[in-house]
Design an enzyme around this catalytic site. Sequence first.
Site, PDB file in Angstrom:
ATOM      1  N   ASP A 264       0.842  -1.192   0.000  1.00 36.91           N
ATOM      2  CA  ASP A 264       0.000   0.000   0.000  1.00 36.91           C
ATOM      3  C   ASP A 264       0.880   1.247   0.000  1.00 36.91           C
ATOM      4  OD1 ASP A 264      -2.343   1.462   0.046  1.00 36.91           O
ATOM      5  OD2 ASP A 264      -2.576   1.352   2.220  1.00 36.91           O
TER       6      ASP A 264
ATOM      7  N   ASN B  57     -10.329  -2.966  -6.305  1.00 31.01           N
ATOM      8  CA  ASN B  57      -9.577  -2.117  -7.244  1.00 31.01           C
ATOM      9  C   ASN B  57     -10.182  -2.202  -8.631  1.00 31.01           C
ATOM     10  OD1 ASN B  57      -6.303  -2.895  -5.825  1.00 31.01           O
ATOM     11  ND2 ASN B  57      -7.755  -1.305  -5.271  1.00 31.01           N
TER      12      ASN B  57
END
Length: 308
Positions: A44, A92
Site C-alpha cells: 500500500d 480495485n
Amino acid sequence: MREPSSSRVYHRSNRANELTPEERAIYDTLDLARMPQHVAIIMDGNGRWAGKRALKRFLGHQQGAECVQFVVETASRIDLPWITLYAFSLENNLRRPKNEVNFLMKLLRNYLIGNVKRMNDNNIRMAYIGRTHELPQEVQDTMQWASEQTAKNTGTTLTLALNYGARSEIVDAARTLVHKLIAEAHQRGISVEDMLAAEGVDDAIKSRIDEPDISSALYTAHMPDPDLVIRTSGEQRISNFLLWQIAYAEIFVTDRLWPDFRGLHLLEAIADYQHRERRFGGLGESSDESFSDTLPTPLDTGAELARR
C-alpha cells in the site's frame, strides 16, 4: 489456480551470502529455526508516494512494481518458501478509474515479461490467486506464460493476489463444495436430497463441510497459512485480504510506503515477528500459573454476593 501440495518440493538455496551488508546484519540476529514459512504483504502507498513528490499516480505504481523483485529476491536468499503479495484487489477492479485499471494491467504484463529471467536466476516460481479468469485475456496469457516459464523452480513461490477478495474467495469455496456434493450424488446415481436423507441430513453435511474442507476449497489450498502479514503505509486494516488464512498470523504494520520498502525492511519485519509469542489461543510457554486452587467454593461465592 490450485495445485496439490504433493506436487512441489521446496529446496533450500543457502544464498544468504548474497544479502547486502545491511541485510546480513539483521539476518545474523535471526533464529533460523523460527523463520516464518509464509509471509503475506499488503502493498500500500503507491499513490501517496507519488503525491508526496508531486508525481503522477502511475509513477508511484511503476516504482512499486520495481520494488517487488527486490523484496522477493531477498526472500529467496533467506530461504522463505512462500511470499504472497496483494497486488490487485477485486475492489480495485470495480472501483478504480478504468484508465488506472488498464495501466495496472499493462504494468503487470511488463513486470512478468521483464522479470521472468531474474525469477529463474533466483529459483523463484510464479503463482496466482484470485478471480483471474475475469482479467483481460492478454493478461491471463502472460500470467500463464510466466507460470510455465518458472514452473520447474524449487525455491520461493511468489504468489500474486490478482482480482482478489477474501470474501469472494470464501464464496467461491462454498460454491466448490456445493458442486462437489452434487457431483457425488450424480456419481452415485441418486438425488442430493436422497443422498443426504440416507445418511441423516445434519450428519451428511457435517461430514462434508468442516474447516479442513473449506480450507481445501480455497485458492490457497496448496500453501500453508501465512505466519506473518506485513502492511505498508501505516493503515490499520486488513482490506479483505486472506481473511480465513490469517486467523492466527502475526501482523506487522509499517509507516513506510510500498515504493520505499526493500528486502532490508522484510528482514526487520521478520525480526519483529521473532519477538512475538505465538499462542494460537493457548497459553504461552512462559506461563506456569495454576488454576487448580483458584476457583471459589459455592459458600465463598454466596458470602461475596451477600456482602454486596
